[in-house]
Each structure stands twice: as C-alpha cells, then as structure tokens.
Design a protein around this motif. Structure first.
Motif, short mmCIF file in Angstrom:
data_model
loop_
_atom_site.label_atom_id
_atom_site.label_comp_id
_atom_site.label_asym_id
_atom_site.label_seq_id
_atom_site.Cartn_x
_atom_site.Cartn_y
_atom_site.Cartn_z
N THR A 7 0.82 -1.22 0.00
CA THR A 7 0.00 0.00 0.00
C THR A 7 0.85 1.26 0.00
O THR A 7 0.50 2.26 -0.65
CB THR A 7 -0.94 0.01 1.22
N ARG A 39 -5.54 -0.37 -5.93
CA ARG A 39 -6.09 -0.52 -4.58
C ARG A 39 -6.82 -1.86 -4.45
O ARG A 39 -6.66 -2.57 -3.44
CB ARG A 39 -7.07 0.61 -4.27
N ARG A 40 -7.62 -2.21 -5.44
CA ARG A 40 -8.35 -3.48 -5.37
C ARG A 40 -7.40 -4.67 -5.45
O ARG A 40 -7.63 -5.69 -4.79
CB ARG A 40 -9.40 -3.55 -6.49
N GLU A 43 -5.89 -5.05 -2.02
CA GLU A 43 -6.87 -5.62 -1.10
C GLU A 43 -7.06 -7.11 -1.38
O GLU A 43 -7.23 -7.91 -0.45
CB GLU A 43 -8.20 -4.87 -1.23
N TRP A 44 -7.08 -7.47 -2.65
CA TRP A 44 -7.23 -8.88 -3.03
C TRP A 44 -6.06 -9.71 -2.50
O TRP A 44 -6.26 -10.81 -1.96
CB TRP A 44 -7.33 -9.00 -4.54
N GLU A 46 -4.16 -9.09 0.08
CA GLU A 46 -4.26 -9.17 1.54
C GLU A 46 -5.34 -10.16 1.94
O GLU A 46 -5.16 -10.97 2.85
CB GLU A 46 -4.56 -7.78 2.11
N ARG A 47 -6.48 -10.10 1.25
CA ARG A 47 -7.61 -10.95 1.60
C ARG A 47 -7.39 -12.41 1.23
O ARG A 47 -7.68 -13.32 2.02
CB ARG A 47 -8.86 -10.43 0.90
N GLY A 52 1.21 -8.52 2.30
CA GLY A 52 1.18 -7.07 2.48
C GLY A 52 2.48 -6.40 2.13
O GLY A 52 2.56 -5.17 2.09
N GLU A 184 -16.93 -8.54 -6.11
CA GLU A 184 -15.49 -8.37 -5.92
C GLU A 184 -15.01 -6.96 -6.23
O GLU A 184 -13.84 -6.64 -6.02
CB GLU A 184 -14.73 -9.36 -6.82
N ASP A 186 -15.84 -3.08 -5.43
CA ASP A 186 -16.67 -2.21 -4.60
C ASP A 186 -17.17 -0.97 -5.32
O ASP A 186 -18.00 -0.22 -4.79
CB ASP A 186 -15.93 -1.80 -3.31
#
Length: 374
Positions: A7, A39-40, A43-44, A46-47, A52, A184, A186
């Motif tokens: 990030t 950004r997505r 996030e993907w 990390e999820r 990270g 998936e 946002d």
C-alpha cells in the motif's frame, strides 16, 4: 532488500504519476485510472493470500491474480481486454518498483503468470447468440409480462422485472457488470434509478474505462423499464434497478443501516419481529443491494429454459443478450443532466399486435411487500 508495504508503494507510485512522469505522457490521467485498479489488487492480495509486503510477492501470486481475472471474464464481469488492462497496470507498477530498487524482479512479467490471462477465445462461441434467439427470449418474457395483469403484485413485479432486464440488455449497449453488482469490485454496486434519465433517454454507468458514461436507452428498453418502475415503486432514487431477492443480504443491509441510524440490537430485533427485511427496507427507505452478475445469469438461465431457447445446452448470458459486441458510438463521458426537447437519435417505437393487450394495460395494482426469489 528493505521490506516495503504494498500500500505504501502504491501511494508513492500514484503520487509520482499524479504530478507527471517524465518518461510518459498523460501521467495524471493515468494515475486517476490506475488508483482503483491497484487498490483493489492490493486488497485482493491481503484478503486471499495475506500478502502485504512487496518483497513477499512471487510469480505464483501473480499467476493467481491472472487466473482470477480470467474467472471474472468467464463469468461476464470483465471483457478480455479489460482483464488485460488491469493486469498491465499492475505489471507497470511492479516494473516501477524494480526500477526504484524496492523489488528485485517483476513477478508479473513472467510467462507463467501471463499465460493464465484470458484471451479473446475464453468465452464459449455460444455466449453471443443470433438476433432470432434474442427475439425468442424477449418475446417470451414480454408475453409473460402482458399476462401478469390478473396475478399478485409479487408476480407482476417479478415478470416486469424480467422483461425490463432482458429489454435493457437487448436494446442498449449496457453491460452486465455495469447494470448489476459485482461483489469483488466495490465500485460496481449496480445501477440505481437515480442513474436513469427517462427525459433524455440515458442511463449513467461505470464503463470499462472506469469512468462514468451516459449510455442511450432506446424506447424498446425504456418502455419496459418505466412499466417495471411503476410496480416496483422504489421509495427512493438510490434504490437499485434490480434489487437482490436474497433475504440474508437484504437483512444484513437493513441491520447495518439501522445501526448507523442509532438503533441498538434489541430495537432492531424488535423491528424484525413485526416485519420482513424488505418491508423494513421500504418503510425506512433503505436501499437493498442490487442483484449480482451471477444472480442475473441465473435469472436468464431460468428464462431461457422456460422459453425453450438454448444451443447445445447453453443459455443466453447478459453478454449474449446484447445486440453487438462492439462499443456503442453514442456512449459519452457522463455530464450533468440537461433537459432537451429533442428525441434521442436512437428513439424507437414498440409494436403491439391488435389482438393482444398493451403493456400500458398491465395493472400495477396496490403495493405488496413480498420479497422476490431471484
């Protein structure tokens, strides 16, 4: 090599691009388009992989990301070119990290990772159907809508919803991922009634460019949509065009909204004792989630089975309903709505046989709080 958070690296990259990169042109606009993609992606990671740090990235992670893009393409959420663009943005970012000395090699540039990306042939050749097949499906849902006048409000709402869904897909260039919700992504929460301008005959959607676009709605798409709105009777314009019928999703949205409004858990439970989630959503003007792209595919599959329309066991997907695979030349970047007295250049009429009732005769009836199944 120093471990840098993904990030943080993305922030630095976007800041650099926003003020202009001497090695490229139009960098500011590029940063605006790349931000949501990166950004997505972060996030993907990390999820799905609990990654990270930049140095923890591997070819396997990028292969998994390319595979995910391919799956979304196969589900109709992205086109192959959109998936390629998303991957290219991530690859360019990681190349910048290599040049900056925070990454030794670019894992996205490997043949193994890129081999998983979708191609133009990813979709089944039966995914896009002939005009005759589309007309068969539209004729079926239209007849069901015309016959709904004597049925319950719930049934009328369901049938008019199906007709509107098919008509919008068939007679406009709106894509399924622009009309329905992509869980998936946002940013793709589904089109709302606030996005529809019946006066100018357009609908505002988030296009493949990741920018808002105004797309023409010809009369053959507009008329069923307008009739459906009458029986749906949304309490506010932020209501989705095609709400989900998944009760747990509606209940979750209602509970979260009531919490935000200051209700405690016991008060919320008491409200649910006397009403369904959809009833509370209407009463409290809480917009439910839109139907997902996968949910819309299920609706179309059921309709195709009912109409007896298939090719070798396949059914018409949101992408296949559309009349053309090319971009609509009338699409334009979204602007503030401006009333006009001129009819749309795509204005079309709808013919109704004399021996059949007009769609205008469909009785909207009193409001019914029943939930839908799709």
């Amino acid at each position: 090599m120093t471990a840098v958070a993904i990030t943080d690296a993305v922030d630095a990259y976007l800041q650099r691009k926003a003020v202009g990169d001497p090695d490229s042109s139009g960098a500011g606009a590029y940063a605006a388009n790349a931000e949501s993609i990166l950004r997505r992606w972060a996030e993907w990671l990390e999820r799905e992989h609990e990654i990270g740090s930049i140095v923890a990235l591997s070819v396997e992670h990028m292969h998994a990301y390319a595979t995910e893009l391919r799956r979304r393409t196969e589900r109709g959420e992205y086109t192959a070119s959109t998936a390629d663009t998303y991957y290219a943005v991530v690859r360019a970012f990681l190349s910048w990290c290599v040049r900056g000395g925070i990454l030794e090699d670019n894992p996205a540039a490997s043949d193994r990772a890129e081999a998983a990306l979708p191609t133009a042939e990813t979709r089944s050749p039966n995914d896009s159907w002939t005009a005759d097949r589309r007309r068969e499906l539209e004729g079926y849902v239209r007849e069901r809508a015309l016959e709904a006048g004597s049925r319950s409000t719930r049934e009328r709402r369901t049938r008019l919803r199906e007709y509107a869904m098919v008509a919008v897909l068939a007679h406009s260039s709106v894509r399924g991922a622009e009309l329905f919700r992509a869980p998936e992504d946002d940013r793709r929460t589904g089109a709302t009634w606030d996005d529809v301008d019946f006066y100018t005959g357009t609908i505002r959607v988030l296009g493949k460019s990741q920018r808002l676009e105004d797309v023409p709605l010809p009369a053959r798409a507009r008329t069923p949509l307008r009739r459906y709105r009458v029986v749906l009777d949304p309490p506010s314009n932020d209501w989705p065009l095609f709400p989900t019928g998944h009760a747990p999703s509606i209940a979750s949205r209602v509970r979260a909204s009531l919490h935000e409004r200051g209700y405690d858990e016991s008060e919320i439970d008491a409200l649910f004792t006397d009403a369904t989630a959809m009833e509370l959503a209407r009463e409290r003007s809480i917009a439910p989630p839109a139907i997902t792209t996968e949910g819309a595919r299920s609706v179309l599959k059921r309709l195709c089975e009912g109409a007896g329309v298939d090719v070798d066991g396949n059914y018409l997907t949101p992408r296949g309903v559309r009349r053309a695979e090319t971009d609509d030349p009338y699409r334009r970047e979204a602007t503030a709505s401006k009333p006009t007295l001129r009819a749309s250049v795509l204005e079309q009429s709808i013919a109704v046989p004399n021996d059949q009732p007009s769609i205008r005769d469909i009785d909207a009836g009193p409001h019914d709080e029943s939930t839908e199944t799709d």
